[in-house]
Design a protein around this motif. Sequence first.
Motif, PDB file in Angstrom:
ATOM      1  N   GLN A   1       0.830  -1.253  -0.158  1.00 48.35           N
ATOM      2  CA  GLN A   1      -0.140  -0.145  -0.033  1.00 48.35           C
ATOM      3  C   GLN A   1       0.992   1.392   0.064  1.00 48.35           C
ATOM      4  OE1 GLN A   1      -3.795   0.078   1.891  1.00 48.35           O
ATOM      5  NE2 GLN A   1      -3.256   1.653   3.227  1.00 48.35           N
ATOM      6  N   ASN A   2       1.911   1.263   0.494  1.00 45.14           N
ATOM      7  CA  ASN A   2       2.928   2.555   0.728  1.00 45.14           C
ATOM      8  C   ASN A   2       3.734   2.590  -0.395  1.00 45.14           C
ATOM      9  OD1 ASN A   2       3.494   4.307   3.206  1.00 45.14           O
ATOM     10  ND2 ASN A   2       5.445   3.832   2.308  1.00 45.14           N
TER      11      ASN A   2
ATOM     12  N   THR B   1       2.272   1.686  -3.473  1.00 47.71           N
ATOM     13  CA  THR B   1       1.349   2.315  -4.444  1.00 47.71           C
ATOM     14  C   THR B   1       1.114   3.790  -4.116  1.00 47.71           C
ATOM     15  OG1 THR B   1       0.094   0.172  -4.512  1.00 47.71           O
ATOM     16  CG2 THR B   1      -1.060   2.233  -5.177  1.00 47.71           C
ATOM     17  N   LEU B   2       0.966   4.240  -2.698  1.00 42.63           N
ATOM     18  CA  LEU B   2       0.946   5.791  -2.316  1.00 42.63           C
ATOM     19  C   LEU B   2       2.001   6.462  -2.982  1.00 42.63           C
ATOM     20  CD1 LEU B   2      -0.439   7.700  -0.705  1.00 42.63           C
ATOM     21  CD2 LEU B   2       0.663   7.031   1.335  1.00 42.63           C
TER      22      LEU B   2
ATOM     23  N   GLU C   1       1.720   7.124  -6.709  1.00 41.18           N
ATOM     24  CA  GLU C   1       0.721   8.010  -6.865  1.00 41.18           C
ATOM     25  C   GLU C   1       1.197   9.462  -6.533  1.00 41.18           C
ATOM     26  OE1 GLU C   1      -3.129   9.466  -7.996  1.00 41.18           O
ATOM     27  OE2 GLU C   1      -2.048   7.557  -8.360  1.00 41.18           O
ATOM     28  N   LEU C   2       1.666   9.523  -5.177  1.00 40.14           N
ATOM     29  CA  LEU C   2       2.381  10.891  -4.947  1.00 40.14           C
ATOM     30  C   LEU C   2       3.331  11.496  -5.895  1.00 40.14           C
ATOM     31  CD1 LEU C   2       2.642  10.290  -0.928  1.00 40.14           C
ATOM     32  CD2 LEU C   2       0.819  11.550  -2.194  1.00 40.14           C
TER      33      LEU C   2
ATOM     34  N   GLU D   1       2.901  15.696   1.967  1.00 40.71           N
ATOM     35  CA  GLU D   1       2.513  14.221   1.947  1.00 40.71           C
ATOM     36  C   GLU D   1       3.777  13.244   1.604  1.00 40.71           C
ATOM     37  OE1 GLU D   1      -0.901  16.845   1.194  1.00 40.71           O
ATOM     38  OE2 GLU D   1       1.245  16.944   0.791  1.00 40.71           O
TER      39      GLU D   1
ATOM     40  N   ALA E   1       4.905   9.929   3.481  1.00 41.95           N
ATOM     41  CA  ALA E   1       5.144   8.536   2.693  1.00 41.95           C
ATOM     42  C   ALA E   1       6.409   7.738   2.969  1.00 41.95           C
ATOM     43  CB  ALA E   1       4.451   8.681   1.382  1.00 41.95           C
TER      44      ALA E   1
ATOM     45  N   GLU F   1      -1.583   2.398   8.548  1.00 42.71           N
ATOM     46  CA  GLU F   1      -2.509   2.314   7.725  1.00 42.71           C
ATOM     47  C   GLU F   1      -3.530   3.419   7.570  1.00 42.71           C
ATOM     48  OE1 GLU F   1      -4.790  -1.923   6.454  1.00 42.71           O
ATOM     49  OE2 GLU F   1      -5.359  -0.986   8.388  1.00 42.71           O
TER      50      GLU F   1
ATOM     51  N   GLN G   1      -1.591   6.353   5.968  1.00 38.10           N
ATOM     52  CA  GLN G   1      -1.866   6.084   4.564  1.00 38.10           C
ATOM     53  C   GLN G   1      -2.921   6.584   3.888  1.00 38.10           C
ATOM     54  OE1 GLN G   1      -0.953   1.976   4.394  1.00 38.10           O
ATOM     55  NE2 GLN G   1       1.438   2.524   4.055  1.00 38.10           N
TER      56      GLN G   1
ATOM     57  N   ILE H   1      -3.428  10.437   3.938  1.00 37.27           N
ATOM     58  CA  ILE H   1      -2.586  11.058   2.806  1.00 37.27           C
ATOM     59  C   ILE H   1      -3.374  10.686   1.410  1.00 37.27           C
ATOM     60  CG2 ILE H   1      -0.596  10.805   1.325  1.00 37.27           C
ATOM     61  CD1 ILE H   1       0.788  10.081   3.966  1.00 37.27           C
ATOM     62  N   LEU H   2      -3.877   9.480   1.361  1.00 33.72           N
ATOM     63  CA  LEU H   2      -4.775   9.329   0.030  1.00 33.72           C
ATOM     64  C   LEU H   2      -5.856  10.186  -0.184  1.00 33.72           C
ATOM     65  CD1 LEU H   2      -4.570   5.388  -0.554  1.00 33.72           C
ATOM     66  CD2 LEU H   2      -3.597   7.135  -2.021  1.00 33.72           C
TER      67      LEU H   2
END
Length: 582
Positions: A324-325, A327-328, A331-332, A345, A349, A395, A398, A401-402
Amino acid sequence: MYVVLIGIVIIAIIVYLGILAYQQRIRRQVAALADKKASLLKIPLADELKLVGQLSLTGQSLEQFEQLQSDYGEITENRLPRIDDQLQELEEASRGMNLLQLRQDLTKATALVDQTDQLVQTVQSKLAELQAIDKQHRQAVHDLEQKYQGLRKTLLAKNFAFGPSIDGLEEQLSHLEDNFDTFTKLTQEGDHERASDVLGQLQSDTKQLEDLLTAIPPLYKDLTAIYPDQLTELKTGYAQLTAQHFQFGDHDIPGAIQEVTDQVKDNLATLAALRPQDAQVINNRIAKQIDVLYGLMQTEIDAKGPVEKNLDGVAKFIAHAQNQNHTLLNELNRLSQNYTLDHQELETARELNEQLRAIDGTYQRDVQDLTGKTATYSIVLAHQEKQQKDLHQIEEQQGEILKSVAGLADEERQARETLRQFDFKLHSLRRQIENLNLPGVPQSYLDYFFVVRDEVEQLATDMDQPQIDMERITKQLLIIQTDLDTLEEKTNDLMDSAELAEQLIQYANRYQTSHDDVAQASKTAADLFENQHEYAQALETIATVLDQVEPGSYKRLEDAYYERKGRKNPKDEAAAETSKVK
């Protein structure tokens, strides 16, 4: 002359009668003293002296008895005869006329009787006390003899319950019996003063020995049965657990068991020294240390199951959080190409990614220790509990932030649509002013219009940047919306003032020839309208003079104007709002 003689006779009679009365009173007091003296003779001091004399008193008790005998002699041989003599003299003197001397003699006799009564009471009390002490001591001899026989029997029958204390206890009992013999001898001899001193110490020492006999057995049982069995169980349990590859971290359990074992041995010596209170303190400490050792072993036993159960779940949780991190971060990184991320952000992350690495590192080391059978289960369990807590927090971060960046594209689209609406609105307001074909526009209005136009142009410029700062854009949108609303109000005010002023100037033409003030106001208003472009001031100038010439004309024309426009009169709306507030 006869009256005087009669008076003298009467006085003499009164005096004589007074003397007779006083003498009678003295005789009654003498009789009372005689009765009191008679009551003293009824007290059987001689019999009581005889009884006490049969006690075979010695020492201080004998000295006290001899003093009582002397006091008795003083009473019978001296004081009572003196009382008889003084009462006899008072009886005879009470028939005489020397009243002052009679009163003094009565006082002396009364004092002698009272003192003698007090001495009799004292002698009687002390004789009773000697008898009571003798009885008490003889009873104490009997009671203590029975008690020592019981103590001796207890020591002989239950010597196993006292362990190393038995010698000291027997020595104390022997010492008590020696003191008891002394007390018995003093009692038999009648030396009750010395016997009382010995009895007090004897009773205190006996109570102390009884307390020892009560306190020592349970302490000795703990030291020779309870604690050794527990220590043996701890040794066996430790051996079994280590054979099953249980670890106990920094705790030296064998060393701790040996330390407690040594304390047990040392405390037996404390008990042998007849110090049960000190031994109780150490026993309490030993019991707590044994409980701690049991607790350490039980903690590891209890931790093994949860540790093995949590292994797979923690591994999956770590992997999920890492994915997940990842992916984050992707995306960032993508969003950072087009938008300014104002709340760190990306940095947050990356920090979360480092935390996940640390968590995974601890987890992998724990797995290696478990595989190599060198892990301390309680430590691993503490790691797992902290890992789960930290992973939940990660979590949540995360997700936050998303959530904070998820709407950036939508916000951009909305901002561009709003910018288009702002631009359209500016052009619409400008066309409305141009359509009026006014001779000019007030400079204050133009200045505000250009400020708003520049704000819209700056927004368009900021929106066309390669990297958009949506937070700054949002603030600009709010400011521009407010300023644009104000500009629209100013535009409406300008249009209304200009149109109404033009209508009122034309309407005032009908009064110019008949009213000089209207003609002058029309001229002034026309100048303000055509040359200075101050439409609101022109409206106010012509409206004021028209209301003077034709009251209510301005309101009527104004209402008709707003009715044609399909709008409500702003003045009426303001008045209605004011009324609501009131």
